[in-house]
Design a protein around this motif. Sequence first.
Motif, PDB file in Angstrom:
ATOM      1  N   GLU A  15      93.881 132.361  24.669  1.00  0.00           N
ATOM      2  CA  GLU A  15      94.829 131.478  23.378  1.00  0.00           C
ATOM      3  C   GLU A  15      93.910 132.322  22.187  1.00  0.00           C
ATOM      4  O   GLU A  15      92.480 132.245  22.073  1.00  0.00           O
ATOM      5  N   GLY A  16      94.354 132.408  21.513  1.00  0.00           N
ATOM      6  CA  GLY A  16      93.886 133.166  19.817  1.00  0.00           C
ATOM      7  C   GLY A  16      93.612 134.172  19.593  1.00  0.00           C
ATOM      8  O   GLY A  16      93.061 134.873  18.599  1.00  0.00           O
ATOM      9  N   HIS A  77      87.341 133.261  12.732  1.00  0.00           N
ATOM     10  CA  HIS A  77      86.866 134.143  14.172  1.00  0.00           C
ATOM     11  C   HIS A  77      85.649 133.889  14.914  1.00  0.00           C
ATOM     12  O   HIS A  77      84.748 133.588  14.560  1.00  0.00           O
ATOM     13  N   TYR A  78      85.751 134.124  16.365  1.00  0.00           N
ATOM     14  CA  TYR A  78      84.812 134.434  17.082  1.00  0.00           C
ATOM     15  C   TYR A  78      84.769 136.147  17.928  1.00  0.00           C
ATOM     16  O   TYR A  78      86.376 136.742  17.704  1.00  0.00           O
ATOM     17  N   ARG A  98      88.747 131.239  15.428  1.00  0.00           N
ATOM     18  CA  ARG A  98      87.985 130.084  15.966  1.00  0.00           C
ATOM     19  C   ARG A  98      88.353 128.889  15.831  1.00  0.00           C
ATOM     20  O   ARG A  98      87.926 128.268  16.058  1.00  0.00           O
ATOM     21  N   TYR A  99      89.766 128.970  16.011  1.00  0.00           N
ATOM     22  CA  TYR A  99      90.215 127.521  15.996  1.00  0.00           C
ATOM     23  C   TYR A  99      90.279 126.495  17.668  1.00  0.00           C
ATOM     24  O   TYR A  99      90.137 125.958  18.055  1.00  0.00           O
ATOM     25  N   ILE A 100      90.453 127.743  18.259  1.00  0.00           N
ATOM     26  CA  ILE A 100      90.166 127.436  19.904  1.00  0.00           C
ATOM     27  C   ILE A 100      88.336 127.117  19.566  1.00  0.00           C
ATOM     28  O   ILE A 100      87.943 128.123  19.672  1.00  0.00           O
ATOM     29  N   MET A 101      88.266 126.298  20.594  1.00  0.00           N
ATOM     30  CA  MET A 101      86.799 125.584  21.681  1.00  0.00           C
ATOM     31  C   MET A 101      85.947 127.179  22.149  1.00  0.00           C
ATOM     32  O   MET A 101      86.486 127.377  22.975  1.00  0.00           O
ATOM     33  N   LEU A 102      85.123 127.188  21.780  1.00  0.00           N
ATOM     34  CA  LEU A 102      84.211 128.014  21.806  1.00  0.00           C
ATOM     35  C   LEU A 102      83.757 128.263  23.618  1.00  0.00           C
ATOM     36  O   LEU A 102      84.393 129.801  24.632  1.00  0.00           O
ATOM     37  N   PRO A 103      83.607 127.743  23.514  1.00  0.00           N
ATOM     38  CA  PRO A 103      83.558 127.598  25.476  1.00  0.00           C
ATOM     39  C   PRO A 103      84.456 126.908  25.636  1.00  0.00           C
ATOM     40  O   PRO A 103      84.582 127.638  27.274  1.00  0.00           O
ATOM     41  N   TYR A 104      85.655 126.548  26.078  1.00  0.00           N
ATOM     42  CA  TYR A 104      86.892 127.594  26.433  1.00  0.00           C
ATOM     43  C   TYR A 104      87.680 128.883  26.363  1.00  0.00           C
ATOM     44  O   TYR A 104      87.743 129.520  27.621  1.00  0.00           O
TER      45      TYR A 104
END
Length: 117
Positions: A15-16, A77-78, A98-104
Amino acid sequence: MTQFPKTVQILSMVEGLLGAVIFNCHSHDILVNVDKGLDVSVAVKAVADSVIKHQQLVVEMGLYDFAESSVVTTDQHYHIIHLLPQFDNVAIYLIVRRYIMLPYVMEQVEDVIYSMR
């Protein structure tokens, strides 16, 4: 056709994801390139240099450890670099919104790594 079709399928579902590439850090050979709006293959040399320098730093500091992954966050972004332990000198580089949770996102990266076993 890629040699890792399951990996491409899993990467495409992150995702993302804007783009991802799996490459050899020393030869800069690209094994997988997933372009979802951004061709990150142009960054392979710079990312590979970063991985190699980080590995050298760990050795120079006498940490006797292995640099597994790096995450760079920007405003939007990540940028994730993860070395693939099952291959010599092979890494994955992803850019994810970056709107996606990093652990996910990291869980999905682990799924990608597992798919290459």
